[in-house]
Design an enzyme around this catalytic site. Sequence first.
Site, short mmCIF file in Angstrom:
data_model
loop_
_atom_site.label_atom_id
_atom_site.label_comp_id
_atom_site.label_asym_id
_atom_site.label_seq_id
_atom_site.Cartn_x
_atom_site.Cartn_y
_atom_site.Cartn_z
N TYR A 145 71.16 -54.26 106.47
CA TYR A 145 72.41 -54.83 105.95
C TYR A 145 72.62 -56.28 106.38
O TYR A 145 73.64 -56.87 106.05
CB TYR A 145 73.60 -53.96 106.39
CG TYR A 145 73.64 -52.62 105.67
CD1 TYR A 145 72.71 -51.64 106.00
CD2 TYR A 145 74.57 -52.34 104.69
CE1 TYR A 145 72.71 -50.42 105.36
CE2 TYR A 145 74.59 -51.11 104.05
CZ TYR A 145 73.66 -50.16 104.39
OH TYR A 145 73.67 -48.95 103.74
N LYS A 163 63.27 -43.42 113.41
CA LYS A 163 61.97 -43.15 112.78
C LYS A 163 60.93 -43.94 113.56
O LYS A 163 60.15 -44.72 113.00
CB LYS A 163 62.05 -43.58 111.30
CG LYS A 163 60.83 -43.30 110.47
CD LYS A 163 60.79 -41.91 109.88
CE LYS A 163 59.48 -41.68 109.15
NZ LYS A 163 59.31 -40.28 108.72
N ASP A 166 64.10 -37.98 108.93
CA ASP A 166 63.85 -37.04 107.83
C ASP A 166 64.05 -35.60 108.29
O ASP A 166 64.68 -34.78 107.61
CB ASP A 166 62.46 -37.25 107.20
CG ASP A 166 61.37 -37.54 108.22
OD1 ASP A 166 61.69 -37.94 109.35
OD2 ASP A 166 60.18 -37.33 107.90
N ASP A 168 74.43 -44.40 107.05
CA ASP A 168 75.10 -44.39 105.75
C ASP A 168 74.66 -43.16 104.95
O ASP A 168 75.47 -42.39 104.43
CB ASP A 168 74.73 -45.69 105.02
CG ASP A 168 75.57 -45.93 103.78
OD1 ASP A 168 76.55 -45.19 103.57
OD2 ASP A 168 75.27 -46.86 103.01
N ASP A 199 76.86 -39.42 104.08
CA ASP A 199 77.12 -38.93 102.71
C ASP A 199 76.51 -37.54 102.54
O ASP A 199 77.12 -36.65 101.94
CB ASP A 199 76.52 -39.88 101.66
CG ASP A 199 77.47 -41.01 101.28
OD1 ASP A 199 78.21 -41.47 102.17
OD2 ASP A 199 77.46 -41.42 100.11
#
Length: 354
Positions: free
Chosen positions: A137, A187, A226, A250, A254
């Site tokens: 971002y 990750k 993941d 983010d 969701d």
Amino acid sequence: RRMATAARQSLKIGLIPADGIGKEVIPAAKKVLEAIGSDIPKPEFVPLLAGWEVFQRTGSALPEETVEALKECDGALFGAVSSPTRRVTGYSSPIVALRKELDLYANVRPVVSVAANPGDKPAIDLVVVRENTECLYVKQEQIVSTENGREARATRLITERASRRIGKMAFELALGRPRKQVTIIHKSNVLSLTDGLFRETVRAVPRLAEVNGRYDSVKIEEQIVDSAVYRLFREPQIYDVMVAPNLYGDILSDAAAALVGSLGLVPSVNASDKFVMGEPVHGSAPDIEGKGIANPLAAIRSSALMLRFLGYPAPADRIDRAVDQVIREGEVLTPDLGGKSSTQDVLDAVLKKL
Ligand code: GGG
């Protein structure tokens, strides 16, 4: 995590509905704050502009006056923004900019299901703590022409400073929760430098000299992103506080919203140590804009979360209890939750329960 309240005679709240259904749900949250009464200093609302629609009218998605006015406010509520998916010259996402301008480094997103009976433990009760100022971002993207065609490149920034302060926020939140567990999402098996720095820095927070053993009771777990998503869907009850770099946070929040019935229920705050801005996790939902059926509960819960961060837990509890009751009874619900009620009906039902 609470800010000092002692000196406040009134509570100055900036209201930035921005785009789409933001203009329907933020007024609902305002009505709830007005109805709280003497549990909080008298709220004074400051209407402010930002968003894609404002950009189209004025050429600025985040007018300077909005940023300056927010610096005079105690807190704020932001609705939603509809940034275009294509590049538009001169446009940049105002919510991303606002988080950076005000250094709102933490995006705190509680995802909680409503138990069948008041007082019962909810089946899902986790909070995603998303770093809010860096990762992809920082928006340093470029297109480079090569002999094989165009190449698009983006910088992913992870700093020790930002990872440490988001880590501290996660541990601080965990301290106030029954399970006291922080799961670091990363990750670093692939991105060993960037995610490696995030993981290592957050892990080291409890050992910082200035922390002085404060987080010794907090259990630290970690999970590759993941696999975290997979386990989130299989066994969400294993999570308590999940702390993640910006993009993973983010997406995770969701995804977690799907577990509690609707994105229309999940609140958030964007917080620094000095300022807090409530914001429903959902977007501007152009498909239902103007139909009067947007779910106002995420915005209403965001106003409660804002109050919590501002140091007013009792009125925040009142709002959350009223929202829970409306959901539990299941009679007045918007279509995203399978109901037929309008935004106004749901607001009225919450006001009645307050
Ligand atoms: N209230 C959350 C929200 O507006 N989500 C959509 C989003 O993140 N948009 C980013 C943007 O459009 O700039």
